[in-house]
Design a protein around this motif. Structure first.
Motif, mmCIF file in Angstrom:
data_model
loop_
_atom_site.group_PDB
_atom_site.id
_atom_site.type_symbol
_atom_site.label_atom_id
_atom_site.label_comp_id
_atom_site.label_asym_id
_atom_site.label_seq_id
_atom_site.Cartn_x
_atom_site.Cartn_y
_atom_site.Cartn_z
ATOM 1 N N PHE A 164 -3.048 10.722 -2.249
ATOM 2 C CA PHE A 164 -3.327 9.523 -3.036
ATOM 3 C C PHE A 164 -2.983 8.313 -2.197
ATOM 4 N N GLU A 165 -3.560 7.211 -2.536
ATOM 5 C CA GLU A 165 -3.198 5.955 -1.898
ATOM 6 C C GLU A 165 -3.693 4.823 -2.767
ATOM 7 N N GLU A 221 3.043 1.437 3.512
ATOM 8 C CA GLU A 221 2.561 0.915 4.801
ATOM 9 C C GLU A 221 3.362 -0.268 5.294
ATOM 10 N N GLU A 222 3.778 -1.124 4.396
ATOM 11 C CA GLU A 222 4.418 -2.365 4.819
ATOM 12 C C GLU A 222 5.872 -2.166 5.232
ATOM 13 N N HIS A 231 0.871 -1.181 0.000
ATOM 14 C CA HIS A 231 0.000 0.000 0.000
ATOM 15 C C HIS A 231 0.900 1.221 0.000
ATOM 16 N N TYR A 267 4.987 7.270 1.048
ATOM 17 C CA TYR A 267 5.335 6.242 2.022
ATOM 18 C C TYR A 267 4.719 4.909 1.624
ATOM 19 N N TYR A 275 1.072 5.462 -0.218
ATOM 20 C CA TYR A 275 0.260 6.651 -0.032
ATOM 21 C C TYR A 275 1.121 7.896 -0.004
ATOM 22 N N GLY A 276 0.483 9.013 -0.329
ATOM 23 C CA GLY A 276 1.190 10.288 -0.319
ATOM 24 C C GLY A 276 0.254 11.400 0.086
#
Lengths: 241, 254
Positions: B153-154, B178-179, B142, B176, B144-145
């Motif tokens: 956005f993601e 998530e994981e 995942h 970034y 995202y920004g």
């Protein structure tokens, strides 16, 4: 020496030296970026002369809700004491939390993330097992260079102003850390597995409550909160995109 | 002209030519009533940074010397070849036509993102810009920004897949994953400014600028930003040298 070839060599030498000198002069007097020697982006707060130790105190607690999937990252909730004009006022005189010690062993800052209160000190210790040198410099709201130090040496720094700081080593490209410096000790770190917070023993008064995210995914939240002696104010923090 | 004078003249001309070749790249001269900005990127090593110490390594048959700084954690900064430096020129008396983006693909593998910074451009009249993310890991991620002007956005990108990310607001986005919270890439999105991305051994050249005042901002990854305001006049080239270094930071406690 009157031989034309010798004269030619001399001329080439002189011209070469002149070109070199010109390059040096250009390097010294060309366009330079000289940053303001103070922390230009940080937020400057006044302490005033009232003391936290003498103040009547209350608490603030609350919950966080998120309008979209929350990343597994901490959120900081912090308070800024307001003055009579509802702008940031005197934050008071307090005993800052103890020094945060940061290891640099193995080419990594440990801890690599920290939340500090303004006036708190950080010690960066080069505790490498081998003869490896490190540097520490800050970018972001607070910019400074603590210099290069060898194995066994350390540097202390007091964060006198508030803001977001990224920490780097100018020698090793993968050595990075991040700090958030709160304006005073009234803050809570809401870890990724929690959605509630409580900030205790806050001097009574009017505050602006803010959030700060380690990895930003939502608009930061802020609201005004009144803290009264012996009572607990409750805030619902809504994190929206 | 005597032969001696001719030789002297030739030598002087040669020296001037050599000096010119060494310091000024060849760019077309300004045309018409417009001017130019040339930004030379100067990545300076940190003053006083020591070289890695060498230690003796004994094999069965020989002794050799190697750096004692072994492993990825000790990978050294090389200011001579800074990658993904972003240069943005804004201002002037008329809206600038955006240049085409130079880097629109981000790759993710087990070592992380392949870029520290990216640049995409919302073209004149367009509503958004996009970049692709190639997930070369064996798991879905995942990404995202977010930026302050309400842009975000993601999305999830499957293992091995190529995802397209659209952004509609100009500004700086922190990207970034998530994981893996060690991953970070800075995305610059411009919509009315001239912009350039490249390595610090190249120059950022901006041509055909209407006369006026411009702000030049240089963003090297992991180093302080550099800014300069410059007045562009018709028929002239303004040449700037952006120092990409930590040497100018305020020194504390040394």
């Amino acid at each position: 020496m009157n031989h034309p070839i010798k004269k030619l060599s001399l001329l080439v030498l002189v011209l070469g030296a002149t070109a070199g000198l010109t390059a040096v002069v250009k390097a010294q007097f060309g366009v330079r970026h000289l940053p303001d020697p103070r922390y230009v982006n940080s937020v400057e707060y006044n302490d005033g002369d009232w003391k936290w130790a003498d103040a009547s105190k209350g608490n603030v607690k609350g919950t966080l809700s998120f309008s979209a999937r929350r990343p597994a990252q901490p959120v900081v909730v912090y308070l800024v004491r307001l003055g009579a004009d509802d702008k940031p006022g005197e934050q008071g005189v307090y005993a800052p939390p103890g020094m945060l010690k940061v290891s640099q062993k193995g080419g990594a800052f440990e801890p690599s993330f920290g939340v500090l209160a303004r006036k708190q000190k950080v010690e960066f210790l080069n505790d490498e097992e081998k003869e490896i040198s490190h540097n520490v410099y800050f970018l972001g709201d607070i910019e400074a260079d603590l210099g290069i130090f060898d194995q066994g040496q350390s540097r202390e720094h007091e964060f006198t102003e508030a803001g977001e700081v990224s920490v780097h080593c100018s020698i090793h490209k993968r050595m990075d850390a991040r700090f958030f410096v709160a304006p005073n000790p009234a803050f809570a770190v809401v870890e990724a597995d929690s959605a509630s917070f409580e900030i205790s023993d806050v001097p009574a008064g009017k505050y602006r409550l803010h959030t700060w995210q380690k990895q930003k995914r939502f608009q930061d939240f802020e609201t005004t909160v009144e803290i009264t002696n012996g009572n607990t104010a409750t805030v619902a923090v809504e994190m929206k995109r | 002209m005597t032969p001696r004078a001719a030789i002297y003249g030739a030598v002087v001309a040669l020296c001037v030519l050599i000096a010119g070749c060494g310091s000024t790249p060849h760019y077309p001269p300004p045309q018409g009533g417009n001017g130019q900005i040339l930004v030379q990127l100067n990545g300076e090593p940190k003053q006083g940074a020591p070289k890695a110490k060498m230690g003796e390594v004994r094999d069965d048959y020989n002794i050799r010397r190697e750096s004692i700084e072994q492993g990825k954690a000790f990978e050294r900064v090389d200011y001579d070849a800074l990658e993904d430096v972003v240069v943005i020129v804004s201002g002037g008396t008329t809206s600038l036509v955006s240049a085409p983006p130079a880097a629109t693909e981000l790759e993710l593998d087990d070592d992380g993102f392949n870029r520290a910074q990216m640049l995409v451009v919302i073209r004149a009249g367009g509503k958004s810009a996009s970049f692709t993310l190639h997930n070369q890991r064996k798991q879905a991620v995942h990404v995202y920004g977010f930026n302050e002007r309400d842009g975000s956005f993601e999305g999830e990108i499957s293992a091995g897949a190529l995802g397209t990310v659209n952004v509609s607001q100009a500004g700086r986005y922190d990207v970034y994953c998530e994981e893996d919270d060690s991953l970070h890439c800075v995305l610059f999105v411009t919509d009315g400014d001239r912009a350039w991305i490249g390595n610090s051994d190249a120059d950022a050249f901006f041509d055909d600028l209407p006369a006026g005042e411009y702000e030049v901002r240089v963003y090297p990854p992991r180093l302080p930003a550099w800014t300069k305001t410059v007045e562009v006049t018709a028929g002239k080239r303004e040449t700037l040298t952006a120092e990409l270094t930590v040497n100018n930071l305020p020194k504390v406690g040394e």
